[in-house]
Structure formats: C-alpha cells, structure tokens
Design an enzyme around this catalytic site. Structure first.
Site, PDB file in Angstrom:
ATOM      1  N   HIS A   1       0.842  -1.193   0.000  1.00 44.91           N
ATOM      2  CA  HIS A   1       0.000   0.000   0.000  1.00 44.91           C
ATOM      3  C   HIS A   1       0.881   1.247   0.000  1.00 44.91           C
ATOM      4  O   HIS A   1       2.072   1.176   0.293  1.00 44.91           O
ATOM      5  CB  HIS A   1      -0.910   0.022   1.233  1.00 44.91           C
ATOM      6  CG  HIS A   1      -0.160   0.158   2.523  1.00 44.91           C
ATOM      7  ND1 HIS A   1       0.575  -0.877   3.080  1.00 44.91           N
ATOM      8  CD2 HIS A   1       0.012   1.219   3.364  1.00 44.91           C
ATOM      9  CE1 HIS A   1       1.141  -0.479   4.192  1.00 44.91           C
ATOM     10  NE2 HIS A   1       0.827   0.800   4.399  1.00 44.91           N
TER      11      HIS A   1
ATOM     12  N   ASP B   1       0.820   5.335   1.632  1.00 44.22           N
ATOM     13  CA  ASP B   1       0.229   6.022   2.785  1.00 44.22           C
ATOM     14  C   ASP B   1      -0.549   7.254   2.326  1.00 44.22           C
ATOM     15  O   ASP B   1      -0.108   7.990   1.449  1.00 44.22           O
ATOM     16  CB  ASP B   1       1.314   6.444   3.777  1.00 44.22           C
ATOM     17  CG  ASP B   1       1.954   5.253   4.473  1.00 44.22           C
ATOM     18  OD1 ASP B   1       1.322   4.185   4.528  1.00 44.22           O
ATOM     19  OD2 ASP B   1       3.095   5.400   4.958  1.00 44.22           O
TER      20      ASP B   1
ATOM     21  N   HIS C   1       4.830   0.052  -0.172  1.00 47.30           N
ATOM     22  CA  HIS C   1       5.584  -0.714   0.815  1.00 47.30           C
ATOM     23  C   HIS C   1       4.700  -1.763   1.476  1.00 47.30           C
ATOM     24  O   HIS C   1       3.463  -1.712   1.370  1.00 47.30           O
ATOM     25  CB  HIS C   1       6.203   0.209   1.871  1.00 47.30           C
ATOM     26  CG  HIS C   1       5.200   1.079   2.575  1.00 47.30           C
ATOM     27  ND1 HIS C   1       4.594   2.174   1.983  1.00 47.30           N
ATOM     28  CD2 HIS C   1       4.689   1.032   3.833  1.00 47.30           C
ATOM     29  CE1 HIS C   1       3.767   2.747   2.823  1.00 47.30           C
ATOM     30  NE2 HIS C   1       3.796   2.075   3.963  1.00 47.30           N
TER      31      HIS C   1
ATOM     32  N   ARG D   1       8.202  -8.853  15.310  1.00 46.68           N
ATOM     33  CA  ARG D   1       8.651  -7.526  14.893  1.00 46.68           C
ATOM     34  C   ARG D   1       7.650  -6.479  15.373  1.00 46.68           C
ATOM     35  O   ARG D   1       6.432  -6.701  15.314  1.00 46.68           O
ATOM     36  CB  ARG D   1       8.771  -7.463  13.370  1.00 46.68           C
ATOM     37  CG  ARG D   1       9.142  -6.081  12.833  1.00 46.68           C
ATOM     38  CD  ARG D   1       9.419  -6.104  11.333  1.00 46.68           C
ATOM     39  NE  ARG D   1       9.684  -4.761  10.840  1.00 46.68           N
ATOM     40  CZ  ARG D   1       8.765  -3.966  10.279  1.00 46.68           C
ATOM     41  NH1 ARG D   1       7.520  -4.413  10.133  1.00 46.68           N
ATOM     42  NH2 ARG D   1       9.079  -2.761   9.867  1.00 46.68           N
TER      43      ARG D   1
END
Length: 360
Positions: free
Chosen positions: A230, A232, A287, A297
C-alpha cells in the site's frame, strides 16, 4: 493531537473487519484464511531485488542534507535517517510500550478494541477490508488522547504510557516539519511559495495518528503477509522499527527490497499528499511488511498530514507553465474518502478529474 482526524474516519469509515484476532502464539499451522497467493494480491509474488540497490541512509547533520533528501524522495519515495534529534531513550520507551501492549492477553487487548465507526484502538490493519485474506499482524491506532484506552489496558500505569505517547508525538511533529522544509527546499520551494498555497510555512495545525504494529512469529512466513502492499494517505510517514527486519519497499525497476533496521535510525516514507503537493515529482512509495518464523517484529509509525480541511494541490512553482497540474485541489478529508473506495488506485483516479468537486 487534534481529534478532527478521527471525525473524518467516523464520517467516512474504512470498513474494518471485527476485532476477532486469534492468539497468534497458539497457531502452529497457517490457517487458510491467512494463506496468501498472487490471486489475493498481484504483488505478493513479485520478485525480490537481486541488485545491490538499497534505501538511502541520510545523516541529517550532513551539510548537503536537503539535496540528499530531495533526491531520495524523487528516486525512491523513502529513506532512512540518522542524527535526527529524537532521543534514543524515547525510541526505547515507545518500543517498550508497544511490546507491553501486544504481549497482553487477547481478551485484555479487546477491552480497547477499535469501534466500527472510528479509527482509535486495537484491531486489524485499516487496509484489511481491501483483501480477501487476513494479515499476520495486529495493530493499535492512537488519534487524540489514548487515556481512555490505556486506562482499560493498564489501570495502574496509563498516565506513564500516555506521557510517552505525548512526548513521542511532540518530537515527531517537529521532525516531520523539518523534513518537509528540507524536501521542498530541495526543489527550490520557499516559505512564500508554501504560504501562497494557503499552507502555514511552519505547518502549524497539522494532524497525525500514531500506529503501533506487531508482526508475530509465523509458522509459514513465505505464505503469509504481515501488511499488504500500500501507499500512505499522508504527507509523510516516519517509522521506527525494532531490530527485526520485515519492511519492504517497491520500485518498478528494482522490485521489492528489504529495509534492514539500523539502530537508532528512522524510516521516512513519502505519502500520497506530498506526491500531489509536488505535482508528482516525489514518489509515494509502495511498501509492505513480511513476517518470519524466528522473531516478532514491532514498528511504530507516525502518520503526518495537514489539517483535515486544508486544501492540498500541486504547488504553482512546481507546475510546468505549458501544462496543467496533474492533480486537482482537495482536502485530506476528501482524499481519505477517495482512498477508502479506490485504495492504491486513488492517485490515478483523481488525476482524471479537473476539480475535487467532481470526485466521489
């Protein structure tokens, strides 16, 4: 943090799946609902880079920092920064908070679940509704004060954690404004050009959200997706990630590259609104986040944008006098509505309209 941004989402919510997230630790096999193929996302199987290409790492104390930031925004739409002025202790504190939050039992986290008509709280990624498969992650969004939600999660410690969020937001706001000035300055844009577009040159009144993310250990990481590809819907996103890799960025001529964590560094992404503001010169970076079978993570994203009613359009100085602007003038609120419908095709969609009044 102004609450207007949450009002935007309440008026035009991205329809988010109910917060029925599993206890990821209890899953020894990947459920079918979490198993991804190219049919679920065309970019899922896109090749990883075989080149030596890597995201630029920029020292903000470099005397040529503006040029380097501008070049990274133009060629990658993302870069890492060091010597950024955010205290290391604060980064450790926000990571500590994030880890403590996601280590809570699921039933505790659901006490602070995101409402169906809102954006703040615990739940799945807001982009989840655009995909048939579920993502191997959980998130917590902060818009405005987290006091109510944090009191439900940590009755005895909520004031301490609220203080961390407040301090983190203050530092991120200053850093975002600095990066914006550097990036636009690299294109020859001056304060008078910004003011002439109706935008405060010190970016006062800007709004933001803080997105805390957890990507648990996954039994079959090659078949799972932590966060799907996607862009931002922001001017800029500043990300801090712990020492576990997973963030990847995409460039057409390179493919997917992994952004390795650099201790103490931050990752900066160009958002859709900065792409519009620069008339397409700066790239809004695609990204995603992948997962692994060894380590969890955590990432903490500062999603920075203008006041929700501020008109955003290509800066006149960056428009070829012989051509029209690539994008119409529109508010962040209008763009979020468009993104909630057209997702990653939103920028292409609005290019077809000469005015925002025709966008629906």
């Amino acid at each position: 943090m102004n609450s207007t941004l949450s009002h935007v989402y309440r008026s035009h919510p991205i329809h988010i799946q109910p917060s029925n997230l599993p206890d990821f630790k209890s899953l020894s096999h990947l459920p079918d609902s979490y198993t991804w193929t190219a049919k679920d996302d065309l970019l899922f199987s896109a090749s990883a880079s075989n080149s030596n290409a890597s995201l630029p790492i920029i020292d903000l104390s470099d005397p040529h920092v503006a040029t380097r930031v501008g070049h990274a925004c133009t060629t990658w739409g993302a870069f890492q920064i060091t010597n950024h002025g955010v205290p290391l202790q604060l980064l450790e504190d926000i990571e500590f908070l994030t880890g403590n939050l996601f280590r809570l039992p699921v039933h505790r986290k659901l006490k602070a679940a995101r409402g169906e008509d809102g954006i703040s709280g615990y739940g799945v990624a807001p982009i989840a509704s655009f995909f048939n498969k579920q993502m191997w992650s959980e998130g917590f969004t902060v818009v405005g004060s987290p006091l109510d939600h944090f009191h439900k999660l940590w009755p005895g410690y909520h004031h301490k954690y609220c203080g961390i969020i407040k301090e983190y937001e203050e530092h991120m706001q200053k850093l975002a404004a600095k990066l914006m000035r550097l990036a636009l300055g690299s294109l020859g844009v001056e304060e008078k050009d910004i003011e002439g577009a109706g935008i405060s040159s010190d970016f006062q009144g800007s709004q933001a959200a803080i997105q805390l993310n957890h990507y648990p250990i996954c039994p079959e990481p090659d078949r799972a997706m932590g966060l799907a590809a996607h862009t931002d819907s922001t001017l800029m996103t500043i990300l801090y990630q712990n020492n576990t890799a997973g963030l990847q960025v995409f460039r057409d001529d390179v493919g997917w590259i992994t952004v390795p964590p650099v201790p103490g560094s931050l990752v900066v992404n160009v958002g859709d609104l900065l792409h519009i503001l620069t008339n397409g010169i700066f790239q809004s970076v695609l990204h995603r986040a992948r997962v692994n079978h060894l380590r969890s993570r955590f990432s903490m994203a500062y999603l920075w944008g203008p006041p929700s009613e501020q008109m955003i359009s290509p800066l006149p100085k960056l428009i070829d006098p012989l051509q029209s602007a690539l994008y119409p003038s529109l508010t962040w609120k209008q763009y979020l509505v468009t993104k909630a419908t057209h997702f990653n095709q939103s920028l292409s969609f609005i290019r077809n309209y000469p005015s925002s009044g025709q966008i629906s």
